[in-house]
Design a protein around this motif. Structure first.
Motif, PDB file in Angstrom:
ATOM      1  N   THR A   1      -4.974  -5.145  -1.355  1.00 40.21           N
ATOM      2  CA  THR A   1      -5.853  -5.430  -2.168  1.00 40.21           C
ATOM      3  C   THR A   1      -6.797  -5.664  -3.136  1.00 40.21           C
TER       4      THR A   1
ATOM      5  N   VAL B   1     -13.326   4.807  -4.794  1.00 37.20           N
ATOM      6  CA  VAL B   1     -12.134   5.096  -5.395  1.00 37.20           C
ATOM      7  C   VAL B   1     -11.558   6.753  -5.309  1.00 37.20           C
TER       8      VAL B   1
ATOM      9  N   THR C   1     -14.504  -3.790  -3.423  1.00 38.36           N
ATOM     10  CA  THR C   1     -13.648  -3.811  -3.677  1.00 38.36           C
ATOM     11  C   THR C   1     -13.313  -4.116  -2.373  1.00 38.36           C
TER      12      THR C   1
ATOM     13  N   GLY D   1     -10.558  -5.305   1.142  1.00 36.51           N
ATOM     14  CA  GLY D   1      -8.484  -4.588   1.938  1.00 36.51           C
ATOM     15  C   GLY D   1      -9.014  -5.487   2.536  1.00 36.51           C
TER      16      GLY D   1
ATOM     17  N   ARG E   1     -12.691   4.110   1.887  1.00 38.54           N
ATOM     18  CA  ARG E   1     -11.863   3.422   0.368  1.00 38.54           C
ATOM     19  C   ARG E   1     -10.355   4.092   0.005  1.00 38.54           C
ATOM     20  N   THR E   2     -10.274   4.169  -0.697  1.00 36.97           N
ATOM     21  CA  THR E   2      -9.331   3.826  -1.544  1.00 36.97           C
ATOM     22  C   THR E   2      -9.526   5.678  -1.675  1.00 36.97           C
TER      23      THR E   2
ATOM     24  N   CYS F   1      -4.880   2.651   1.385  1.00 37.08           N
ATOM     25  CA  CYS F   1      -7.165   1.179   1.417  1.00 37.08           C
ATOM     26  C   CYS F   1      -6.573   0.767   2.789  1.00 37.08           C
TER      27      CYS F   1
ATOM     28  N   THR G   1      -8.185  -1.794   5.515  1.00 43.40           N
ATOM     29  CA  THR G   1      -8.010  -3.305   5.317  1.00 43.40           C
ATOM     30  C   THR G   1      -8.658  -3.997   6.431  1.00 43.40           C
TER      31      THR G   1
END
Length: 376
Positions: A48, A76, A102, A104, A196-197, A211, A213
């Protein structure tokens, strides 16, 4: 014509690769050695990257590749163990408003992007090679390598990670210490609704999270109290992670169905360390995990490591004098930023270990991330 200064970089992870690219861009001659023959090109599941990491990646000239390879998101979610979403919080854009909050990524993909950047920089790279001995004087460092060769450098940068042999070789006695937690990680296909996370607190583990990616992949993780690693046979890793993960709802049943190959599951203890006083001895300087590490509760390990590289290179190229005063100034500048992150990352985990239910986790996270929005 004046010969360029020579630098040896020990370690080809995020910090070592970043410092190599930046030094080469500044015109310095750089040798990079990496102990692993494969340059860690396939190691790890996911990573992340917060905005302040993306800011450094942009400085390295690889942001476009990162953006194309990863999965950007800006929030998040906090869920109950059964998958019920309790709260969604927007992430702070610590890299500035022109970068995502963010991204990933699959960790091997990020490593390959950085490897390609090092190769393109023209640095000399030797894999499967370690520094066997360091012999310093006032003007530089003589190095004997495990392949029997020798070299002399104006500066050695130790980016050889958490268990840095270079750190020990120059007499810095700090060592990583376990925090009491451990994490299971795995890469799996991305369920269509994961954008999203999300973090679930409670259940049989302290945290169960995932998460995205890429468009097709995620990495999922489960955090528990650390156990004796010798008591967990590697061939049981998938079974152990699946046992914990199967207690969670929402997207977890789909994720858990893919936790089948123990070779793709990673089990790691959380550690903490912050080298105090200075990050150098003579002309050997520490960067990244060799100088500091913390649990991934704030996802700042790679970001802080790459910031070290950026700050050190700017200081090195901003003066003709490489001396104790310069290296001490580097330490003092970085430790002011690194210490709050290490302490906050450890504190968040300790609250969970202690069962503190009214801890101000959002407040601590918010204050720490706001600090990271400032330039390093």
């Amino acid at each position: 014509m004046t010969q360029p200064r020579t630098v040896l970089v020990i370690g080809g992870g995020a910090a070592g690769n970043a410092v190599t690219v930046l030094l080469r861009r500044a015109g310095l001659a750089v040798d990079l050695i990496e102990a692993k023959d494969d340059w860690n090109a396939t190691a790890g599941s996911g990573i992340t990257l917060q905005g302040n990491a993306l800011r450094v990646l942009r400085e390295l000239g690889v942001w476009e590749q990162v953006e194309a390879s990863g999965y950007a998101f800006g929030s998040v979610g906090i869920t109950a163990p059964d998958g019920t979403v309790l709260h969604v919080q927007d992430d702070l854009r610590t890299g500035g408003d022109d970068l995502p909050a963010t991204v990933g990524m699959q960790r091997p993909r990020l490593q390959q992007i950085l490897i390609d950047a090092v190769r393109a920089s023209g640095a000399s790279v030797r894999l499967g090679t370690r520094a066997e001995s360091l012999d310093q004087d006032a003007d530089g460092v003589g190095v004997r390598f495990t392949d029997g060769t020798e070299g002399r450098y104006d500066l050695v940068i130790a980016a050889d990670g958490l268990s840095s042999a270079t750190r020990a070789a120059i007499g810095i006695t700090a060592r990583p210490e376990p925090t009491g937690m451990a994490i299971w990680r795995v890469a799996t296909p991305r369920p269509a609704g994961v954008t999203r996370t999300d973090l679930a607190y409670g259940g049989p583990a302290y945290i169960a999270g995932y998460c995205p990616t890429s468009e097709d992949t995620i990495y999922a993780y489960v955090v528990e109290a650390n156990r004796d690693r010798a008591s967990i046979p590697p061939e049981s890793y998938a079974e152990e992670m699946r046992r914990l993960a199967c207690a969670y709802g929402g997207f977890w049943p789909e994720i858990t169905a893919h936790i089948t190959d123990p070779a793709k599951v990673n089990y790691t203890w959380f550690d903490r360390m912050l080298v105090e006083g200075s990050w150098h001895r003579g002309r050997v300087v520490l960067v990244g995990d060799a100088a500091h590490c913390c649990p991934p509760t704030l996802a700042q390990g790679a970001a802080l490591s790459m910031e070290d590289a950026l700050v050190l290179v700017r200081m090195l190229t901003g003066t003709d004098t490489w001396d104790d005063a310069l290296f001490q100034a580097y330490y003092e500048r970085r430790v002011r930023r690194v210490r709050p992150v290490v302490e906050a990352s450890v504190q968040i985990g300790q609250w969970q270990l202690d069962g503190v239910r009214d801890a101000d986790v959002p407040g601590l996270m918010g204050r720490t991330m706001a600090m990271l929005r400032e330039l390093p």
